[in-house]
Design a protein around this motif. Structure first.
Motif, mmCIF file in Angstrom:
data_model
loop_
_atom_site.group_PDB
_atom_site.id
_atom_site.type_symbol
_atom_site.label_atom_id
_atom_site.label_comp_id
_atom_site.label_asym_id
_atom_site.label_seq_id
_atom_site.Cartn_x
_atom_site.Cartn_y
_atom_site.Cartn_z
ATOM 1 N N LEU A 241 -4.508 -25.558 -16.620
ATOM 2 C CA LEU A 241 -5.572 -25.718 -15.625
ATOM 3 C C LEU A 241 -5.548 -24.577 -14.616
ATOM 4 O O LEU A 241 -6.544 -24.297 -13.958
ATOM 5 N N VAL A 242 -4.391 -23.942 -14.494
ATOM 6 C CA VAL A 242 -4.249 -22.891 -13.488
ATOM 7 C C VAL A 242 -4.690 -21.528 -14.029
ATOM 8 O O VAL A 242 -5.027 -20.634 -13.267
ATOM 9 N N TYR A 243 -4.707 -21.406 -15.360
ATOM 10 C CA TYR A 243 -5.008 -20.097 -15.938
ATOM 11 C C TYR A 243 -6.355 -19.511 -15.474
ATOM 12 O O TYR A 243 -6.428 -18.313 -15.170
ATOM 13 N N ASN B 45 2.314 -27.159 -28.098
ATOM 14 C CA ASN B 45 1.040 -27.773 -28.481
ATOM 15 C C ASN B 45 0.020 -26.722 -28.891
ATOM 16 O O ASN B 45 -0.790 -26.936 -29.773
ATOM 17 N N PRO C 157 -3.520 -32.715 -26.375
ATOM 18 C CA PRO C 157 -2.857 -32.522 -25.082
ATOM 19 C C PRO C 157 -3.203 -31.185 -24.421
ATOM 20 O O PRO C 157 -3.306 -30.160 -25.096
ATOM 21 N N ILE C 158 -3.372 -31.240 -23.113
ATOM 22 C CA ILE C 158 -3.588 -30.031 -22.316
ATOM 23 C C ILE C 158 -2.422 -29.929 -21.341
ATOM 24 O O ILE C 158 -2.152 -30.866 -20.601
ATOM 25 N N GLY C 159 -1.739 -28.818 -21.383
ATOM 26 C CA GLY C 159 -0.629 -28.637 -20.441
ATOM 27 C C GLY C 159 -1.169 -28.446 -19.033
ATOM 28 O O GLY C 159 -2.219 -27.825 -18.844
ATOM 29 N N LEU C 160 -0.424 -28.983 -18.066
ATOM 30 C CA LEU C 160 -0.853 -28.885 -16.672
ATOM 31 C C LEU C 160 -1.062 -27.426 -16.267
ATOM 32 O O LEU C 160 -1.989 -27.099 -15.507
ATOM 33 N N HIS C 161 -0.193 -26.552 -16.775
ATOM 34 C CA HIS C 161 -0.273 -25.135 -16.423
ATOM 35 C C HIS C 161 -1.588 -24.503 -16.861
ATOM 36 O O HIS C 161 -2.071 -23.580 -16.226
ATOM 37 N N PRO D 263 5.235 -23.778 -23.697
ATOM 38 C CA PRO D 263 6.568 -24.272 -24.068
ATOM 39 C C PRO D 263 6.521 -25.598 -24.821
ATOM 40 O O PRO D 263 7.431 -25.922 -25.557
#
Lengths: 416, 416
Positions: free
Chosen positions: A189-191, A107, A183-187, A104
């Motif tokens: 890391l969960v993938y 990036n 930038p790395i989205g926090l989400h 969303p």
């Protein structure tokens, strides 16, 4: 290549006979792979599957974005097909759960946020294309939202709690992006964990992927173990180079062969493969047995066989996979007709000669060649022949009915 | 201290009259705070609340581990009480959602994983203790699992996707742990967001916390804005030093005053506060108006008042908050009786003298002092007096009914 018997020395508790067919299957699976984690486990699984008659579960994760498959994609798919031909079944998991999240922030352009409809449409496209490579009866296509949507948020957090930030950020692609300030989205890391959960859910025996998936697939192994499921074997396949012989095969680089291209085109393109990649293509794009490939290697290196001969074998082998043996034979015949024997194909277009024509006006008036300057360029390159005679002055040449003009290597025009 | 009128210059669009009561409330809220984000917004909210009659929603997040409150905790709670006394309502949110996740890795000992029963039991303990500080009629205690459990995992990931890893890792405590190689669980990165979601959910107008909560509370502001809720004002309170005058107040350091301690003990302990902390204690532990505190500051700095006098005011003020004005007056009387005038309090325990007794056997037989060696130690320190006479040889001293023995500064025993 490491032989199995050598591996066996380290497998004290493994006291079975490795039958000839298991050895052969093992060798075929290993063909073209970059890494297997690990071979012992794979052998054990193959043996157990044979003993119990229970097929292995082979997993492949698929991006939910619309695919347009070329031979580069088939490196992984063929490996699965080989396993299917040995009796095992494939689970193709479309990552629609993460696909619907996308990125969303915008990036990561490679991760558009998809609607449910788009995901379903893409799945149909996948199915249609995958059926050209895989054994439809042994292929299950599923969506990981099926089990991931059913999770409670607290369960998700509990899973996350078993992994540290430092460890996840060790992943190559994250490391690079962190280092470059991307930038790395926090989400994101969960993938890797979600992908691992998929392996837990379907109890995958084998997961196949590129080396870029190494972290995720090995995370899947760990997570299975933590959840009391037998660890999957990780099989990593390389990326294949395209027809330019250097860059990875990709539609956008124009060096790819689509799996839906027609037999003649596919055959012709395969005949342009760079010599140093012939064996690699045989290993990665065909199901040819290693023993046969070894023979071809010997032909090339010891017996002085012309690489073109081996390329013909490669081209026919690949075209057969996608168009059947008849179409492959015809494609080879057509190819040899034009390119090897220099003969004129049967269906050459014909245009009428007008009394005022010379070769130049004939070619440009009938849009055979787009412009006079292009004709001149081709002539300068010795690229235009009439009845096998090189043409140097196209503006003074007159023709008569039946004459055949050859432009470059592959284009023919007749005078009607 | 910045005056409101000075702040107003930057508030072009704010054209209301700041009435005397709003100014007073604003000053009281500001008392003792470290930072307010930001004062303009706070003033606006106070004015609007007065105009509409709608109380502000004041949020405090509570750890779901069992509390044992001391005055250090009341720094934040008193600020809430002051807001309640102005008519606003407090939402105390027990983080049971994250509490039930805890830290399964065991890396973070301060985050034990709690069962639902433990969470509920701890909530009861909270309620009982909070009622000693807060206005029960304006206090709502709720559990964030109520709304967080109802989330879909995809919603959680979508929220995560709006935050970058780099930004979250900027948080002070994460930065330190990363630098020192201490493991951080992946789930911990989500906690600030969950706390922010709580602010969105209850539409908090004000969130109060320590500076260690700065990142989380400001994240809450951002998340409210992204979700179309008016941003909360962040009020940061300092940690208060304990009776040693240096370290932060904490039960385990033995420098704390529990809020359930009895009035005499509380009063006596408060009279041992280091002089440099008297005003700080008044600011952080009482509801005394800033104007009155300013008077006391002038007493100390300009009028040469003995700090003990101001300490008496402090002690009475605090004891009144937890035990009422009568108990506070009695505690002061008792304190002055013993410590200031050196007099014997009214309720001194009395023991019978036996014919065979000397002072040593009298004190140890009646368990006034645990051992003969302890008696000897006290004597050596000149810590035992009979009727104000120093005792040097306790084993040769005989007493009669009515004699008063003083042990150390505060302990008295009578001969019956």
């Amino acid at each position: 290549m490491t032989t199995v018997s050598k591996e066996m020395n380290t497998m004290d508790e493994l006291t079975m006979d490795i039958t000839k067919d298991i050895q052969e299957n093992f060798d075929l699976i290993k063909k073209g792979t970059m890494e297997i984690h690990n071979e012992d486990e794979l052998l054990r699984k193959l043996i157990r599957s044979k003993e119990t008659g229970k097929p292995l579960v082979v997993k492949l994760g698929l991006d939910p974005t619309a695919p347009d498959l070329h031979l580069g994609h088939t490196v992984v798919l063929r490996k699965i097909r080989q396993l299917q031909d040995m009796g095992h079944k494939a689970f193709l998991i479309i990552g629609d759960f993460t696909g619907r999240i996308g990125d969303p922030s915008g990036n990561d352009k490679s991760r558009p946020q998809l609607t449910e409809e788009e995901v379903l449409m893409n799945a149909d496209t996948y199915r249609e294309q995958l059926n050209r490579v895989l054994d439809r009866d042994k292929t299950i296509i599923c969506f990981n939202s099926e089990w991931l949507d059913a999770m409670k948020p607290s369960e998700l957090l509990q899973i996350m709690a078993r992994h540290t930030v430092a460890r996840i950020l060790e992943r190559d692609s994250f490391k690079k992006r962190m280092a470059s300030g991307e930038p790395i989205g926090l989400h994101e890391l969960v993938y890797p964990l979600l992908q691992g959960l998929d392996s837990v859910e379907i109890e995958a025996d084998i997961e196949i992927g590129g080396l870029d998936q190494k972290f995720n697939i090995l995370t899947g192994r760990e997570m299975q173990q933590k959840n009391g499921v037998e660890k999957q074997v990780a099989i990593f396949m390389p990326l294949i180079e395209g027809l330019d012989g250097e860059k990875k095969m990709s539609k956008s680089l124009g060096n790819a062969i689509g799996i839906t291209e027609d037999a003649d085109v596919m055959f012709q393109k395969l005949m342009t493969v760079k010599d140093h990649l012939i064996i690699r293509y045989l290993n990665l794009l065909t199901d040819m047995k290693p023993t046969k490939i070894n023979e071809l290697i010997r032909d090339l290196t010891e017996r002085g066989t012309n690489p073109k001969e081996v390329k013909l074998v490669l081209a026919k082998e690949v075209v057969t996979l996608y168009h059947g043996v008849k179409a492959a034979e015809l494609a080879q015949k057509n190819f040899e007709h034009i390119f090897v024997q220099g003969q004129i194909p049967d269906d050459v277009p014909a245009f009428k000669w007008q009394s005022s024509d010379n070769l130049m006006s004939f070619l440009t008036r009938n849009d055979v060649i787009v412009s006079r300057s292009e004709v001149r360029r081709l002539v300068a390159q010795k690229g235009i022949k009439v009845n096998d005679q090189l043409i140097l002055e196209p503006e003074v040449i007159g023709l008569r009915s039946g004459d055949v003009i050859r432009i470059g290597k592959r284009q023919f025009v007749k005078v009607a």
